[in-house]
Design a protein around this motif. Structure first.
Motif, PDB file in Angstrom:
ATOM      1  N   PRO A   1      35.142  20.629  46.517  1.00 43.18           N
ATOM      2  CA  PRO A   1      34.655  20.791  45.146  1.00 43.18           C
ATOM      3  C   PRO A   1      34.746  22.219  44.614  1.00 43.18           C
ATOM      4  CG  PRO A   1      32.820  20.423  46.666  1.00 43.18           C
ATOM      5  CD  PRO A   1      34.096  20.211  47.444  1.00 43.18           C
ATOM      6  N   TYR A   2      34.804  23.208  45.481  1.00 40.54           N
ATOM      7  CA  TYR A   2      34.855  24.604  45.036  1.00 40.54           C
ATOM      8  C   TYR A   2      36.225  25.246  45.260  1.00 40.54           C
ATOM      9  CZ  TYR A   2      29.841  23.819  45.057  1.00 40.54           C
ATOM     10  OH  TYR A   2      28.600  23.305  44.836  1.00 40.54           O
ATOM     11  N   GLN A   3      37.260  24.419  45.410  1.00 35.65           N
ATOM     12  CA  GLN A   3      38.569  24.963  45.755  1.00 35.65           C
ATOM     13  C   GLN A   3      39.094  25.940  44.701  1.00 35.65           C
ATOM     14  OE1 GLN A   3      41.029  21.527  46.423  1.00 35.65           O
ATOM     15  NE2 GLN A   3      41.889  21.572  44.373  1.00 35.65           N
ATOM     16  N   LEU A   4      38.812  25.720  43.435  1.00 43.01           N
ATOM     17  CA  LEU A   4      39.256  26.659  42.404  1.00 43.01           C
ATOM     18  C   LEU A   4      38.646  28.038  42.635  1.00 43.01           C
ATOM     19  CD1 LEU A   4      40.759  27.386  39.808  1.00 43.01           C
ATOM     20  CD2 LEU A   4      38.745  26.577  38.532  1.00 43.01           C
ATOM     21  N   TRP A   5      37.369  28.081  42.984  1.00 45.39           N
ATOM     22  CA  TRP A   5      36.707  29.364  43.229  1.00 45.39           C
ATOM     23  C   TRP A   5      37.290  30.069  44.453  1.00 45.39           C
ATOM     24  CZ3 TRP A   5      34.469  31.329  39.285  1.00 45.39           C
ATOM     25  CH2 TRP A   5      33.903  30.485  38.328  1.00 45.39           C
ATOM     26  N   TRP A   6      37.599  29.316  45.500  1.00 45.71           N
ATOM     27  CA  TRP A   6      38.239  29.907  46.677  1.00 45.71           C
ATOM     28  C   TRP A   6      39.603  30.471  46.301  1.00 45.71           C
ATOM     29  CZ3 TRP A   6      35.979  31.122  51.098  1.00 45.71           C
ATOM     30  CH2 TRP A   6      34.828  30.435  51.488  1.00 45.71           C
ATOM     31  N   ASP A   7      40.367  29.699  45.522  1.00 45.24           N
ATOM     32  CA  ASP A   7      41.696  30.143  45.101  1.00 45.24           C
ATOM     33  C   ASP A   7      41.607  31.395  44.222  1.00 45.24           C
ATOM     34  OD1 ASP A   7      42.817  28.050  46.504  1.00 45.24           O
ATOM     35  OD2 ASP A   7      43.208  26.820  44.732  1.00 45.24           O
ATOM     36  N   LEU A   8      40.630  31.436  43.317  1.00 48.31           N
ATOM     37  CA  LEU A   8      40.460  32.617  42.470  1.00 48.31           C
ATOM     38  C   LEU A   8      40.008  33.823  43.294  1.00 48.31           C
ATOM     39  CD1 LEU A   8      38.836  30.990  39.300  1.00 48.31           C
ATOM     40  CD2 LEU A   8      41.193  31.811  39.581  1.00 48.31           C
ATOM     41  N   ALA A   9      39.137  33.603  44.269  1.00 44.23           N
ATOM     42  CA  ALA A   9      38.693  34.699  45.142  1.00 44.23           C
ATOM     43  C   ALA A   9      39.871  35.272  45.923  1.00 44.23           C
ATOM     44  CB  ALA A   9      37.596  34.220  46.092  1.00 44.23           C
ATOM     45  N   PHE A  10      40.789  34.414  46.341  1.00 42.77           N
ATOM     46  CA  PHE A  10      42.009  34.858  47.043  1.00 42.77           C
ATOM     47  C   PHE A  10      42.829  35.774  46.140  1.00 42.77           C
ATOM     48  CE2 PHE A  10      46.335  34.073  48.784  1.00 42.77           C
ATOM     49  CZ  PHE A  10      46.099  34.288  50.136  1.00 42.77           C
ATOM     50  N   LEU A  11      42.932  35.419  44.851  1.00 43.55           N
ATOM     51  CA  LEU A  11      43.659  36.257  43.897  1.00 43.55           C
ATOM     52  C   LEU A  11      42.930  37.576  43.659  1.00 43.55           C
ATOM     53  CD1 LEU A  11      44.801  33.590  41.278  1.00 43.55           C
ATOM     54  CD2 LEU A  11      46.174  34.675  43.065  1.00 43.55           C
ATOM     55  N   VAL A  12      41.603  37.527  43.556  1.00 44.89           N
ATOM     56  CA  VAL A  12      40.827  38.755  43.378  1.00 44.89           C
ATOM     57  C   VAL A  12      41.013  39.672  44.585  1.00 44.89           C
ATOM     58  CG1 VAL A  12      38.465  39.686  43.227  1.00 44.89           C
ATOM     59  CG2 VAL A  12      39.152  37.759  41.770  1.00 44.89           C
ATOM     60  N   LEU A  13      40.972  39.097  45.796  1.00 43.32           N
ATOM     61  CA  LEU A  13      41.208  39.894  46.994  1.00 43.32           C
ATOM     62  C   LEU A  13      42.590  40.543  46.926  1.00 43.32           C
ATOM     63  CD1 LEU A  13      40.535  40.929  49.841  1.00 43.32           C
ATOM     64  CD2 LEU A  13      41.414  38.749  50.726  1.00 43.32           C
ATOM     65  N   GLY A  14      43.594  39.790  46.508  1.00 40.58           N
ATOM     66  CA  GLY A  14      44.938  40.338  46.372  1.00 40.58           C
ATOM     67  C   GLY A  14      44.968  41.504  45.400  1.00 40.58           C
ATOM     68  N   ALA A  15      44.317  41.349  44.250  1.00 41.53           N
ATOM     69  CA  ALA A  15      44.288  42.429  43.259  1.00 41.53           C
ATOM     70  C   ALA A  15      43.565  43.658  43.812  1.00 41.53           C
ATOM     71  CB  ALA A  15      43.622  41.944  41.972  1.00 41.53           C
TER      72      ALA A  15
END
Length: 178
Positions: free
Chosen positions: A142-156
């Motif tokens: 249910p929170y996969q979008l947040w995990w995916d966005l956190a991965f992008l934030v970590l990348g940035a």
């Protein structure tokens, strides 16, 4: 710095470490992703979300033996690309440094560019595989979008932090002479 031969050495120019650092960072960042998220935590595999992907790839459930076999094959292909990136980065680095190789490995410039490469890996892989293709997600549910966005934030953050780290350094670990 000019060598006794009158030639400028590659390790004295931080820009010469940009490409090797980024390529090494991409490969090593891919290994962190593959080893930590695919193998140790087992949050996803290369094709673990193809049942909801955006391009119509056949679904291989990682909960079945045949599905896990196919996902493991694709994880292995992914690791092969990571390995080739690391080998390429090492070859580029070797070609650009002629002296003081041990000092180059301690250089803030090299490590900064490697962090930039890792961050670029996260951003490109995250946007393409998680959002555009949808073939897998960092952590499904249910929170996969947040995990995916956190991965992008970590990348940035890795790109920004690596860029700042390399800006404060120079090509070798020795302080600059004035």
């Amino acid at each position: 710095m000019v060598a006794a031969t009158g030639q400028v050495r590659a390790e004295d120019h931080p820009a010469r470490l940009r490409s090797p650092g980024i390529v090494l960072g991409v490969g090593l960042g891919g290994f962190v992703d593959g080893i930590l998220l695919h193998q140790i935590l087992q949050w996803h595999h290369m094709l673990s979300s193809t049942d909801t992907d955006n391009i119509g790839v056949k679904y291989y459930s990682p909960l079945t033996v045949p599905g896990l076999e196919m996902n493991t094959l694709w994880d292995g292909l992914f690791h092969t690309v990571c390995w080739l990136a690391v080998l390429t980065g090492i070859a580029l680095l070797y070609a650009r440094v002629t002296h003081r190789r041990r000092q180059v490995w301690r250089s803030r410039v090299l490590w900064g560019w490697m962090l930039v490469g890792w961050g670029l890996f996260n951003l490109v892989e995250g946007v393409i595989d998680h959002h555009i293709l949808g073939i897998h997600h960092v952590h499904g549910g249910p929170y996969q979008l947040w995990w995916d966005l956190a991965f992008l934030v970590l990348g940035a953050l890795l790109v920004a932090g690596g860029y700042l780290l390399q800006r404060g350094g120079h090509g070798s670990a020795e302080p600059r002479s004035t």
